[in-house]
Write an enzyme that holds these catalytic residues in place. Structure first.
Site, PDB file in Angstrom:
ATOM      1  N   HIS A 195     -12.970 -41.628 -50.362  1.00 51.46           N
ATOM      2  CA  HIS A 195     -11.583 -41.774 -50.814  1.00 51.46           C
ATOM      3  C   HIS A 195     -10.788 -40.501 -50.623  1.00 51.46           C
ATOM      4  O   HIS A 195      -9.616 -40.524 -50.285  1.00 51.46           O
ATOM      5  CB  HIS A 195     -11.558 -42.164 -52.290  1.00 51.46           C
ATOM      6  CG  HIS A 195     -11.735 -43.625 -52.481  1.00 51.46           C
ATOM      7  ND1 HIS A 195     -12.177 -44.180 -53.645  1.00 51.46           N
ATOM      8  CD2 HIS A 195     -11.528 -44.653 -51.635  1.00 51.46           C
ATOM      9  CE1 HIS A 195     -12.225 -45.482 -53.515  1.00 51.46           C
ATOM     10  NE2 HIS A 195     -11.852 -45.797 -52.300  1.00 51.46           N
ATOM     11  N   ARG A 302      -9.524 -56.829 -35.591  1.00 46.32           N
ATOM     12  CA  ARG A 302     -10.925 -56.922 -36.044  1.00 46.32           C
ATOM     13  C   ARG A 302     -10.968 -57.835 -37.272  1.00 46.32           C
ATOM     14  O   ARG A 302     -10.342 -57.507 -38.288  1.00 46.32           O
ATOM     15  CB  ARG A 302     -11.453 -55.535 -36.412  1.00 46.32           C
ATOM     16  CG  ARG A 302     -11.622 -54.589 -35.235  1.00 46.32           C
ATOM     17  CD  ARG A 302     -12.249 -53.288 -35.712  1.00 46.32           C
ATOM     18  NE  ARG A 302     -12.742 -52.479 -34.626  1.00 46.32           N
ATOM     19  CZ  ARG A 302     -12.116 -51.390 -34.155  1.00 46.32           C
ATOM     20  NH1 ARG A 302     -10.985 -51.006 -34.688  1.00 46.32           N
ATOM     21  NH2 ARG A 302     -12.643 -50.705 -33.163  1.00 46.32           N
ATOM     22  N   GLU A 438     -18.410 -54.528 -23.376  1.00 46.26           N
ATOM     23  CA  GLU A 438     -18.930 -53.390 -24.136  1.00 46.26           C
ATOM     24  C   GLU A 438     -20.437 -53.237 -23.985  1.00 46.26           C
ATOM     25  O   GLU A 438     -21.051 -52.409 -24.646  1.00 46.26           O
ATOM     26  CB  GLU A 438     -18.503 -53.465 -25.602  1.00 46.26           C
ATOM     27  CG  GLU A 438     -18.528 -54.840 -26.224  1.00 46.26           C
ATOM     28  CD  GLU A 438     -17.881 -54.892 -27.605  1.00 46.26           C
ATOM     29  OE1 GLU A 438     -17.508 -53.850 -28.164  1.00 46.26           O
ATOM     30  OE2 GLU A 438     -17.781 -56.008 -28.140  1.00 46.26           O
ATOM     31  N   ASN A 461     -16.394 -47.949 -27.511  1.00 49.91           N
ATOM     32  CA  ASN A 461     -17.258 -47.471 -28.601  1.00 49.91           C
ATOM     33  C   ASN A 461     -18.679 -47.984 -28.381  1.00 49.91           C
ATOM     34  O   ASN A 461     -19.656 -47.232 -28.480  1.00 49.91           O
ATOM     35  CB  ASN A 461     -16.744 -47.952 -29.959  1.00 49.91           C
ATOM     36  CG  ASN A 461     -15.288 -47.594 -30.186  1.00 49.91           C
ATOM     37  OD1 ASN A 461     -14.762 -46.729 -29.505  1.00 49.91           O
ATOM     38  ND2 ASN A 461     -14.642 -48.256 -31.115  1.00 49.91           N
ATOM     39  N   ASP A 462     -18.765 -49.276 -28.103  1.00 44.81           N
ATOM     40  CA  ASP A 462     -20.092 -49.839 -27.860  1.00 44.81           C
ATOM     41  C   ASP A 462     -20.579 -49.577 -26.442  1.00 44.81           C
ATOM     42  O   ASP A 462     -21.768 -49.351 -26.219  1.00 44.81           O
ATOM     43  CB  ASP A 462     -20.092 -51.349 -28.153  1.00 44.81           C
ATOM     44  CG  ASP A 462     -20.263 -51.611 -29.634  1.00 44.81           C
ATOM     45  OD1 ASP A 462     -21.173 -51.007 -30.226  1.00 44.81           O
ATOM     46  OD2 ASP A 462     -19.471 -52.379 -30.205  1.00 44.81           O
ATOM     47  N   CYS A 509      -9.760 -51.070 -25.581  1.00 43.90           N
ATOM     48  CA  CYS A 509      -9.466 -51.067 -27.019  1.00 43.90           C
ATOM     49  C   CYS A 509     -10.431 -50.195 -27.813  1.00 43.90           C
ATOM     50  O   CYS A 509     -10.373 -50.161 -29.036  1.00 43.90           O
ATOM     51  CB  CYS A 509      -9.432 -52.485 -27.571  1.00 43.90           C
ATOM     52  SG  CYS A 509     -11.007 -53.334 -27.413  1.00 43.90           S
TER      53      CYS A 509
HETATM   54  C1  PEP Z   1     -15.622 -51.065 -29.162  1.00 39.80           C
HETATM   55  O1  PEP Z   1     -16.832 -51.278 -29.245  1.00 39.80           O
HETATM   56  O2  PEP Z   1     -15.114 -50.200 -28.414  1.00 39.80           O
HETATM   57  C2  PEP Z   1     -14.691 -51.816 -30.018  1.00 39.80           C
HETATM   58  C3  PEP Z   1     -13.387 -51.682 -29.888  1.00 39.80           C
HETATM   59  O3  PEP Z   1     -15.228 -52.622 -30.963  1.00 39.80           O
HETATM   60  P1  PEP Z   1     -15.808 -52.098 -32.362  1.00 39.80           P
HETATM   61  O4  PEP Z   1     -15.502 -50.631 -32.489  1.00 39.80           O
HETATM   62  O5  PEP Z   1     -15.141 -52.920 -33.398  1.00 39.80           O
HETATM   63  O6  PEP Z   1     -17.264 -52.383 -32.208  1.00 39.80           O
HETATM   64 MG    MG Z   2     -17.546 -53.055 -30.196  1.00 41.26          MG
END
Ligand code: PEP
Ligand code: MG
Length: 577
Positions: A195, A302, A438, A461-462, A509
């Site tokens: 927080h 999401r 991803e 990210n993935d 994204c």
């Molecule tokens: C990603 O994997 O880049 C993505 C946008 O999805 P998340 O971060 O929700 O897994």
């Molecule tokens: Mg992802």
């Protein structure tokens, strides 16, 4: 001599000022048995401490200045609700009666039991909520120790322009700090989801958390520089260093003011290419921010939050109402809804109750989980389709690995459309369907996926996690997380080219899309659609508006050929010059 320390920067900006060490002595808990004849008096002692703690919190709530971010009052309200819950308002009294223990002991027993439940949940967000339990119980324990006197910050002490160094801060402390005009803070505990961190970001206070033993190394009154962007703390810096950071501070403030001026500017490069800047959203606050920065719509919604921190599964109606609310807030801008991506780092219970995978990131997550259990998937598909009759909605499947898996998802969507048609329920017959790329296998065969989809979206990210075989939430291997790895860049390029060839849009994204350091690189690789956290949009827009794609393309493409760090740094400098 200057002392340099490193913590976790959770709220950007530079603060310069004297150290104020906040020592909050933890109330000592002495466990005592109570004579039967004194039990009723001990219960009264507990009740009066509880009521004193509640009064203190109400006072803090009333002190929140008008116009403060909603997060703040929400945090204080949460603590009041916790105090009002029977687990804190009556269970300790029952424990005193049954076990003849003193009030402190009863509170400790109850607190430890609750914390144990929180700790058993394998979710980083919930784990940080354990801190709230401590904060609220400590408040009652303090009230017991002080006979109900206020434990809040002494109003006679001025905190203005000082940097607070504490073990941890409660939301109530943070509200008071804003009141007192603190320059920044450093805490020994906490992580990016705590927080304290969330509030610091909302309040725009430079902050560093997780700096263990900060109070041992830093001295009250000494000059401190806090750089919340990189987690750097400098104690007792010389005049030259202070000057440098004052300049940096002025520069950050000037840039922020400049960026706001870009809110209505077109996201067009210097060479004239039109770029689409979309927002990633998850909670209501993101929608407010999205409007503030004029995003072209939502590139990633999401939907996992609908499933979190609850025991039941959201039904079709709940999905539907939520999507309508978002559509209304978007006022005609497109909304890309990602079907639920549960599993791995995103909480699974109560959706999945089978045996836990050894390696959840590679297990039953995202589209795999949905295809495994259509009763989970179909209500969401129905709700998305119904909502598509009310506004521009696209649907996007996460974690695709193989084309047959995609075809199965499309088939389920088609079956759902047939059912709605047969019942005369309206939906957008031409709803666009996209897929998240991803997983490296999907990136390499992006051309095959593109044949069946209206758009592709790269989830870096993935994609980075799976390409480099590093768990994205494991601190020990975070150092390997590198968007510039040539393998990652090669995969991104394959996906962009697959989209171009098939003439379907490709969006990115993942977090990489919102990091302005990579904007030119991605433009050079051919990316034209970016989706990112709303507060990154103006910064990215600023970079792209100053970019001539023809000039930077060769540097971007050259990056694919090098794994040497020095060469990469050199090329990135040329790109971003
Ligand atoms: C990603 O994997 O880049 C993505 C946008 O999805 P998340 O971060 O929700 O897994
Ligand atoms: Mg992802």
């Amino acid at each position: 001599m200057a002392l340099m320390l490193n913590g976790m920067g959770v709220s950007r900006g530079v603060a310069i000022g004297p150290v104020f060490i906040l020592h909050r002595n933890q109330p000592e808990i002495i466990e005592k048995e109570i004579d039967r004849k004194n039990v009723a008096a001990e219960v009264r002692r507990f009740k009066s401490a509880h009521s004193a703690a509640r009064k203190q919190l109400l006072k803090v709530r009333d002190a929140i200045p008008e116009g403060s971010p909603e997060d703040i009052s929400a945090f204080i309200e949460t603590h009041i609700l916790m105090l009002d819950d029977s687990m804190l308002s009556s269970t300790p009294g029952d424990l005193i009666k049954h076990h003849h223990c003193n009030a402190e002991w009863a509170l400790k027993l109850q607190r430890d039991a609750i914390v144990k439940v929180f700790e058993s949940m394998n979710d980083p967000y919930i784990a940080t909520r354990r801190d709230d339990v401590y904060h609220v119980f400590d408040r009652v324990l303090q009230a017991l120790a002080s006979g109900g006197k206020n434990r809040e910050i002494d109003d006679t002490v001025s905190w203005k322009d000082q940097i607070i160094v504490a073990d941890d801060l409660t939301p109530a402390d943070t509200v008071l700090m804003q009141h007192h005009g603190v320059a920044g803070f450093v805490t020994e505990m906490g992580g990016p989801l705590s927080h304290t961190a969330i509030l610091a970001r909302s309040l725009n206070i430079p902050a560093i958390v997780g700096l263990t033993e900060a109070r041992r190394y830093l001295k009250a009154g000494e000059q401190l520089v806090v750089d919340g962007s990189c987690g750097l703390v400098l104690a007792d810096p010389d005049d030259q260093t202070i000057d440098h950071f004052h300049k940096r501070q002025r520069e950050i403030r000037r840039k922020a003011r400049e960026l706001v001026k870009l809110t209505d500017a077109k996201p067009r490069t210097k060479s004239g290419e039109k770029i689409t800047l979309l927002a990633n959203i998850e909670i209501d606050d993101d929608l407010k921010l999205l409007r503030k920065v004029n995003a072209a719509g939502v590139g990633l919604y999401r939907t996992e939050f609908l499933y979190m921190h609850r025991k039941d599964i959201p039904d079709e109606e709940e999905h539907y109402k939520t999507y309508l609310k978002v559509l209304r807030a978007l006022r005609g801008a497109p909304l890309t809804i990602r079907t639920v991506d549960l599993g791995a780092d995103k909480e699974v219970e109560p959706v999945y109750t089978g045996p836990l995978a050894h390696n959840p990131a590679m297990g039953l997550r995202g589209i795999r989980l949905c295809l495994n259990d259509p009763s989970l998937f179909v209500p969401q598909l129905r709700a998305i389709l119904r909502a598509s009759a009310k506004g521009p909605i696209k649907i996007m499947f996460p974690m695709l690995t193989t084309v047959p898996e995609l075809l199965q998802a499309i088939q389920l969507l088609e079956n759902t459309k047939d059912t709605l048609r047969s019942k005369g329920i309206k939906f957008d017959n031409k709803i666009q369907v996209g897929g998240m790329i991803e997983v490296p296998a999907a990136a390499i065969s992006a051309a095959h996926f593109a044949e069946h989809l209206d758009f592709l979206s790269i989830g870096t990210n993935d994609l980075i996690q799976y390409t480099l075989a590093i768990d994205r939430i494991d601190d020990q291997v975070n150092y390997l997380y590198d968007p510039l790895n040539p393998a990652v860049l090669a995969l991104i390029k394959i996906v962009i080219e697959a989209g171009l060839k098939r003439k379907i849009p490709v969006t990115m994204c993942g977090e990489m899309a919102g990091n302005s350091e990579y904007t030119r690189l991605l433009l050079g690789l051919g990316l034209r659609n970016f989706s990112m956290p709303p507060n990154s949009i103006l910064e990215v827009k600023n970079v792209l508006r100053g970019t001539n794609i023809a000039t930077i393309r060769r540097h971007a493409l050259a990056l694919l050929r090098y794994s040497d760090r020095n060469k990469q740094v050199d090329l990135m400098a040329k790109l971003n010059a």
